[in-house]
Design a protein around this motif. Structure first.
Motif, PDB file in Angstrom:
ATOM      1  N   THR A 178       0.804  -1.225   0.000  1.00 32.27           N
ATOM      2  CA  THR A 178       0.000   0.000   0.000  1.00 32.27           C
ATOM      3  C   THR A 178       0.836   1.273   0.000  1.00 32.27           C
ATOM      4  N   GLY A 179       2.106   1.143   0.368  1.00 31.95           N
ATOM      5  CA  GLY A 179       2.946   2.334   0.477  1.00 31.95           C
ATOM      6  C   GLY A 179       2.813   3.026   1.813  1.00 31.95           C
ATOM      7  N   ALA A 180       2.075   2.438   2.741  1.00 30.41           N
ATOM      8  CA  ALA A 180       1.967   3.001   4.090  1.00 30.41           C
ATOM      9  C   ALA A 180       3.244   2.699   4.869  1.00 30.41           C
ATOM     10  N   ASN A 181       3.564   3.565   5.811  1.00 30.05           N
ATOM     11  CA  ASN A 181       4.757   3.330   6.629  1.00 30.05           C
ATOM     12  C   ASN A 181       4.544   2.198   7.635  1.00 30.05           C
ATOM     13  N   TYR A 182       3.304   2.060   8.079  1.00 25.78           N
ATOM     14  CA  TYR A 182       3.023   1.074   9.131  1.00 25.78           C
ATOM     15  C   TYR A 182       1.685   0.380   8.864  1.00 25.78           C
ATOM     16  N   ALA A 183       1.617  -0.894   9.278  1.00 27.13           N
ATOM     17  CA  ALA A 183       0.379  -1.661   9.180  1.00 27.13           C
ATOM     18  C   ALA A 183       0.236  -2.516  10.434  1.00 27.13           C
ATOM     19  N   ILE A 184      -0.969  -2.525  11.005  1.00 32.99           N
ATOM     20  CA  ILE A 184      -1.233  -3.259  12.243  1.00 32.99           C
ATOM     21  C   ILE A 184      -2.413  -4.179  12.001  1.00 32.99           C
ATOM     22  N   GLU A 193       4.145   7.093  13.078  1.00 39.89           N
ATOM     23  CA  GLU A 193       4.794   6.077  13.910  1.00 39.89           C
ATOM     24  C   GLU A 193       4.165   5.992  15.296  1.00 39.89           C
ATOM     25  N   THR A 194       3.863   7.144  15.898  1.00 35.64           N
ATOM     26  CA  THR A 194       3.289   7.152  17.239  1.00 35.64           C
ATOM     27  C   THR A 194       1.934   6.454  17.255  1.00 35.64           C
ATOM     28  N   LEU A 195       1.110   6.760  16.268  1.00 35.02           N
ATOM     29  CA  LEU A 195      -0.199   6.127  16.195  1.00 35.02           C
ATOM     30  C   LEU A 195      -0.077   4.629  15.934  1.00 35.02           C
ATOM     31  N   ALA A 196       0.882   4.232  15.124  1.00 38.42           N
ATOM     32  CA  ALA A 196       1.087   2.811  14.828  1.00 38.42           C
ATOM     33  C   ALA A 196       1.458   2.046  16.095  1.00 38.42           C
ATOM     34  N   LYS A 197       2.338   2.610  16.898  1.00 45.43           N
ATOM     35  CA  LYS A 197       2.734   1.950  18.149  1.00 45.43           C
ATOM     36  C   LYS A 197       1.553   1.846  19.109  1.00 45.43           C
ATOM     37  N   LYS A 198       0.756   2.914  19.176  1.00 49.28           N
ATOM     38  CA  LYS A 198      -0.424   2.881  20.034  1.00 49.28           C
ATOM     39  C   LYS A 198      -1.424   1.844  19.547  1.00 49.28           C
ATOM     40  N   ALA A 199      -1.581   1.748  18.234  1.00 53.45           N
ATOM     41  CA  ALA A 199      -2.519   0.785  17.671  1.00 53.45           C
ATOM     42  C   ALA A 199      -2.135  -0.643  18.042  1.00 53.45           C
ATOM     43  N   LYS A 200      -0.867  -0.959  17.908  1.00 51.19           N
ATOM     44  CA  LYS A 200      -0.422  -2.312  18.245  1.00 51.19           C
ATOM     45  C   LYS A 200      -0.592  -2.598  19.727  1.00 51.19           C
ATOM     46  N   HIS A 201      -0.328  -1.582  20.559  1.00 56.30           N
ATOM     47  CA  HIS A 201      -0.446  -1.741  22.009  1.00 56.30           C
ATOM     48  C   HIS A 201      -1.905  -1.963  22.414  1.00 56.30           C
ATOM     49  N   ILE A 202      -2.797  -1.130  21.894  1.00 53.13           N
ATOM     50  CA  ILE A 202      -4.211  -1.215  22.276  1.00 53.13           C
ATOM     51  C   ILE A 202      -4.835  -2.514  21.794  1.00 53.13           C
TER      52      ILE A 202
END
Length: 379
Positions: free
Chosen positions: A61-67, A229-238
């Motif tokens: 997709t070209g996204a930096n992060y995927a959860i 990046e911050t949102l990606a880390k929060k997403a994985k944590h939650i």
């Protein structure tokens, strides 16, 4: 025209048996990866395939992060939280959408507002959104406040209907001027692009679905994609019960969710993703055939909007009126060729009837006329 359509579909799929609307396509290493997953005993939410599937989706997709999540609704639920939507806030979306879009808003305790779609995309209209915000809201301390309810409008959730990309550039211009975050419901649009950018990557966050009827499937599954990046880390944590990493201790620092995709589902997804280019090519070829077939028929085949590339997840036609739609549905389904109408408008369902809405003339027009026709990958 209906009998001709049935004959055309049967000829394409070379079958006189029941023809489903959209079935999964398994032609790669699905069994190999599933067996490997079972052999390692890592079948739950820990395992190499989850990480690999996330990396592969981000790359595609070209996204930096995927959860990865258990389904698309869970992905959208968390994405809305990460966008700052709180209980009693408001979220603007389209009435012409699948129920999951509004369910996710409701899980938070937020209120949906329904704005009309564009006929060309079947997705949220930037022009109609601008009209609503101009006339129904006021900016207070940098926040968009609904004049009538006094509630804050935190997010807009457009949906890329049947994989047809909407005009995200214009929509983003409108949202930015009102300090409203965009969370893209890209559940149906893996492999779709607007101005060469993949759906789900222009908003603050986007979500994908890998349900059994999607372009590729993990059985049940979803994905949050973002460049933050911050949102990606929060997403994985939650989504992993907000557990603080430790070799044996159980500490959780906030309310979390058991939304992590199991490794066995991700194994299936990894194999499916390897075949995605072939799947997209096959689906585009079918769409071209449908377009030629309906060219001289009293029905319009839905094609990708200008400056977009659609994945043609579910092919659709537009008939002249509700009576013709109902006749088409009855005759095709009686003949064993599965077709279905577009969803009922969310604003007409009992739990959302009191929700605020703009003029939904385009949504109503489409609801009365759009039919999905068989769209499976030919085996």
């Amino acid at each position: 025209m209906v009998k001709e359509t049935i004959d055309f579909v049967r000829a394409h799929y070379e079958s006189e048996k029941f023809i489903p609307l959209h079935e999964p396509y398994f032609a790669g290493k699905e069994k190999d990866y599933l067996n490997e997953c079972i052999d390692t005993t890592f079948v739950s939410s820990v395992g190499k395939f989850v990480d690999k599937f996330e990396e592969d989706i981000a790359r595609f997709t070209g996204a930096n992060y995927a959860i990865a999540t258990v389904n698309g609704t869970a992905a959208l639920h968390i994405a809305l939280q990460l966008a700052g939507v709180l209980q009693e806030d408001e979220v603007i979306t389209q009435s012409l959408t699948f129920i999951a879009t509004c369910n996710a808003i409701s899980y938070i305790g937020a209120h949906p507002i329904f704005v009309d779609v564009d006929l060309s995309t079947m997705g949220l209209s930037p022009e109609k959104l601008k009209h609503f915000l101009t006339n129904e809201t006021v900016m207070i301390n940098g926040q968009c406040v609904n004049k009538s309810t006094k509630r804050i409008i935190k997010a807009v959730v457009p949906m890329h209907t049947f994989g047809m990309p909407i005009n995200l550039d214009d929509l983003k211009t409108v949202c930015d001027s009102y300090n409203i975050k965009i969370v893209e419901d890209a559940a149906e649009s893996l492999g779709s692009y607007q101005n060469n950018k993949h759906t789900g990557t222009k908003g603050l966050l986007g979500t994908l679905s890998f349900n059994g009827n999607k372009t590729i499937t993990t059985g049940g599954g979803g994905m949050i994609i973002t460049n933050d990046e911050t949102l990606a880390k929060k997403a994985k944590h939650i989504t992993t019960t907000a557990k603080i990493p430790h070799r044996w201790d159980f500490n959780h620092d906030q309310v979390g969710y058991n939304y992590r995709m199991p490794n066995i589902n991700a194994a299936l997804g990894c194999a499916q993703l390897e075949n995605l280019p072939e799947i997209l090519k096959n689906k585009r070829n079918l769409a071209l055939k449908y377009n030629d077939f309906f060219n001289d028929k009293p029905a319009r085949f839905v094609t990708e909007p200008e400056n977009t590339t659609a994945n043609y997840w579910l092919n659709a036609i537009v008939l002249d009126n509700a009576s013709e739609r109902d006749e088409f549905l009855t005759v095709t389904n009686n003949a064993g060729v599965m077709t279905r109408p577009i969803w009922k408008l969310m604003s007409g369902l009992p739990m959302f009837q009191k929700a605020q809405k703009g003029n939904l003339e385009n949504s109503i027009w489409l609801e009365e006329r759009v039919i999905n026709i068989p769209s499976s990958v030919k085996r």
